[in-house]
Scaffold this motif. Sequence first.
Motif, PDB file in Angstrom:
ATOM      1  N   LEU A 168      -3.510  11.978  -4.108  1.00 57.92           N
ATOM      2  CA  LEU A 168      -2.992  10.688  -4.583  1.00 57.92           C
ATOM      3  C   LEU A 168      -3.194   9.583  -3.555  1.00 57.92           C
ATOM      4  O   LEU A 168      -3.136   8.404  -3.890  1.00 57.92           O
ATOM      5  N   TYR A 169      -3.427   9.990  -2.309  1.00 58.56           N
ATOM      6  CA  TYR A 169      -3.613   9.000  -1.243  1.00 58.56           C
ATOM      7  C   TYR A 169      -5.063   8.934  -0.774  1.00 58.56           C
ATOM      8  O   TYR A 169      -5.341   8.417   0.306  1.00 58.56           O
ATOM      9  N   LYS A 170      -5.982   9.436  -1.606  1.00 61.20           N
ATOM     10  CA  LYS A 170      -7.403   9.310  -1.268  1.00 61.20           C
ATOM     11  C   LYS A 170      -7.787   7.835  -1.211  1.00 61.20           C
ATOM     12  O   LYS A 170      -7.424   7.053  -2.096  1.00 61.20           O
ATOM     13  N   GLY A 171      -8.545   7.487  -0.184  1.00 60.30           N
ATOM     14  CA  GLY A 171      -8.984   6.098  -0.052  1.00 60.30           C
ATOM     15  C   GLY A 171      -7.922   5.171   0.482  1.00 60.30           C
ATOM     16  O   GLY A 171      -8.120   3.953   0.519  1.00 60.30           O
ATOM     17  N   VAL A 172      -6.766   5.715   0.930  1.00 65.51           N
ATOM     18  CA  VAL A 172      -5.677   4.842   1.368  1.00 65.51           C
ATOM     19  C   VAL A 172      -6.024   4.096   2.656  1.00 65.51           C
ATOM     20  O   VAL A 172      -5.505   3.001   2.912  1.00 65.51           O
TER      21      VAL A 172
ATOM     22  N   VAL B 134       0.833  -1.210   0.000  1.00 68.20           N
ATOM     23  CA  VAL B 134       0.000   0.000   0.000  1.00 68.20           C
ATOM     24  C   VAL B 134       0.866   1.258   0.000  1.00 68.20           C
ATOM     25  O   VAL B 134       0.650   2.187  -0.774  1.00 68.20           O
ATOM     26  N   VAL B 135       1.849   1.291   0.886  1.00 65.23           N
ATOM     27  CA  VAL B 135       2.700   2.476   1.006  1.00 65.23           C
ATOM     28  C   VAL B 135       3.405   2.780  -0.311  1.00 65.23           C
ATOM     29  O   VAL B 135       3.500   3.939  -0.738  1.00 65.23           O
ATOM     30  N   SER B 136       3.875   1.750  -0.996  1.00 63.39           N
ATOM     31  CA  SER B 136       4.645   1.960  -2.223  1.00 63.39           C
ATOM     32  C   SER B 136       3.782   2.141  -3.462  1.00 63.39           C
ATOM     33  O   SER B 136       4.224   2.733  -4.454  1.00 63.39           O
ATOM     34  N   GLY B 137       2.541   1.667  -3.433  1.00 64.38           N
ATOM     35  CA  GLY B 137       1.779   1.646  -4.676  1.00 64.38           C
ATOM     36  C   GLY B 137       0.482   2.433  -4.751  1.00 64.38           C
ATOM     37  O   GLY B 137      -0.098   2.548  -5.836  1.00 64.38           O
ATOM     38  N   HIS B 138      -0.001   3.016  -3.645  1.00 63.24           N
ATOM     39  CA  HIS B 138      -1.334   3.626  -3.671  1.00 63.24           C
ATOM     40  C   HIS B 138      -1.480   4.807  -4.634  1.00 63.24           C
ATOM     41  O   HIS B 138      -2.517   4.917  -5.308  1.00 63.24           O
ATOM     42  N   PRO B 139      -0.496   5.721  -4.744  1.00 61.80           N
ATOM     43  CA  PRO B 139      -0.663   6.828  -5.697  1.00 61.80           C
ATOM     44  C   PRO B 139      -0.914   6.359  -7.130  1.00 61.80           C
ATOM     45  O   PRO B 139      -1.744   6.921  -7.846  1.00 61.80           O
TER      46      PRO B 139
ATOM     47  N   PHE C  64       5.430  -3.215 -10.430  1.00 60.21           N
ATOM     48  CA  PHE C  64       6.759  -3.702 -10.056  1.00 60.21           C
ATOM     49  C   PHE C  64       7.132  -3.331  -8.620  1.00 60.21           C
ATOM     50  O   PHE C  64       7.402  -4.222  -7.803  1.00 60.21           O
ATOM     51  N   PRO C  65       7.163  -2.029  -8.263  1.00 59.75           N
ATOM     52  CA  PRO C  65       7.591  -1.696  -6.890  1.00 59.75           C
ATOM     53  C   PRO C  65       6.667  -2.234  -5.807  1.00 59.75           C
ATOM     54  O   PRO C  65       7.131  -2.691  -4.751  1.00 59.75           O
ATOM     55  N   ALA C  66       5.349  -2.177  -6.059  1.00 56.57           N
ATOM     56  CA  ALA C  66       4.395  -2.606  -5.033  1.00 56.57           C
ATOM     57  C   ALA C  66       4.527  -4.094  -4.737  1.00 56.57           C
ATOM     58  O   ALA C  66       4.527  -4.516  -3.569  1.00 56.57           O
ATOM     59  N   ASN C  67       4.671  -4.900  -5.780  1.00 55.15           N
ATOM     60  CA  ASN C  67       4.736  -6.342  -5.567  1.00 55.15           C
ATOM     61  C   ASN C  67       6.133  -6.824  -5.210  1.00 55.15           C
ATOM     62  O   ASN C  67       6.276  -7.847  -4.528  1.00 55.15           O
ATOM     63  N   ALA C  68       7.143  -6.076  -5.651  1.00 55.04           N
ATOM     64  CA  ALA C  68       8.501  -6.371  -5.181  1.00 55.04           C
ATOM     65  C   ALA C  68       8.551  -6.182  -3.673  1.00 55.04           C
ATOM     66  O   ALA C  68       9.093  -7.022  -2.942  1.00 55.04           O
ATOM     67  N   ALA C  69       7.942  -5.091  -3.187  1.00 60.70           N
ATOM     68  CA  ALA C  69       7.904  -4.826  -1.741  1.00 60.70           C
ATOM     69  C   ALA C  69       7.080  -5.887  -1.016  1.00 60.70           C
ATOM     70  O   ALA C  69       7.469  -6.363   0.062  1.00 60.70           O
ATOM     71  N   THR C  70       5.942  -6.270  -1.603  1.00 60.37           N
ATOM     72  CA  THR C  70       5.069  -7.268  -0.975  1.00 60.37           C
ATOM     73  C   THR C  70       5.801  -8.576  -0.711  1.00 60.37           C
ATOM     74  O   THR C  70       5.846  -9.072   0.426  1.00 60.37           O
ATOM     75  N   PHE C  71       6.374  -9.140  -1.759  1.00 53.40           N
ATOM     76  CA  PHE C  71       7.019 -10.445  -1.614  1.00 53.40           C
ATOM     77  C   PHE C  71       8.306 -10.355  -0.802  1.00 53.40           C
ATOM     78  O   PHE C  71       8.628 -11.275  -0.031  1.00 53.40           O
ATOM     79  N   PHE C  72       9.055  -9.263  -0.950  1.00 51.71           N
ATOM     80  CA  PHE C  72      10.300  -9.136  -0.190  1.00 51.71           C
ATOM     81  C   PHE C  72      10.016  -9.104   1.301  1.00 51.71           C
ATOM     82  O   PHE C  72      10.633  -9.840   2.086  1.00 51.71           O
TER      83      PHE C  72
END
Length: 308
Positions: free
Chosen positions: A70-74, A29-34, A288-296
Amino acid sequence: MATLKQSGITLPSWVNDVVAGTVGGWAQVVSGHPFDTLKVRLQTQPNPPKYKGAMDCLRMTLKEEGPAGLYKGVTSPLMGIGICNAVMFAANGTFRRWFQGGDETKTLSIFQIGCAGSMAGGVMAFVNCPVELLKVKLQTQYKPAAGTLPLAGAVKPYTGVLDAGIRTFRQQGLKGLYRGMDITLMRDVPSYFTYFVSYEGTKRILAHFNHNGRVESLSTPELLLAGGIAGFGAWVPCYPQDVVKSRMQSNLSYKSTLECFRSLQAEARGGNWKVWFKGFGPTMARAFPANAATFFFYEMTMKVMRGE
């Protein structure tokens, strides 16, 4: 600091999956919400469109609402993604162990991994649907232009995710929170098949060429690469379904998913096939960044939980 293993504490596998999945979800969420906000706004804009493209959407959002836009609904995904990812990884782990027949040392085939992911996607849809519905409602709630007054009879804006959830439930009941459930299932089942196939497949390829097949020896950059590729893979079989879902959840005029689909189909006539891929650019930029962060973070948390 003593690890759980050193303390003699052994947690059930599903507990490890839940905790690690929650941490991975927060990182996502932190890396991909915007990027997700831009995607939803592009998918749900009226015809003729409000935005010329992803960069125009970004520019106008920042101009009219500032970075906070960009973070509406976060709040919805931040509260819900922990639950969502906990459910996803716990369900996926459970189905994998089912394929292993109780022997957790057994290596599954890539197809079995995909099937377990697909089954987990079917479970996930029941959590994803209400969480994403509230997120979409807030993301498509635009700030009035400066100096303008609300239109007569206009719906009072939601003050946050709880307000959106309570008002939706009061007005439409549980059915309202699960609006678009059918298309969410049609999106998530194939998506999670390719998601886990892409991740595990990439890990095995990297391990084969760099570590003599030892997946546990993968480096941090290699794990991030595998997670990022999984993010791309997840969208390959399901992006048009996601467009239908976003439209369905943001526009109450549609009486059914089929009606929403036919509306998009009508827009696509005459060569306007891009209607099925609105918001694709921000989605890929986020994937890429959101799921890289998720799995890492999932993998790192699992190692801590296991005391490795």
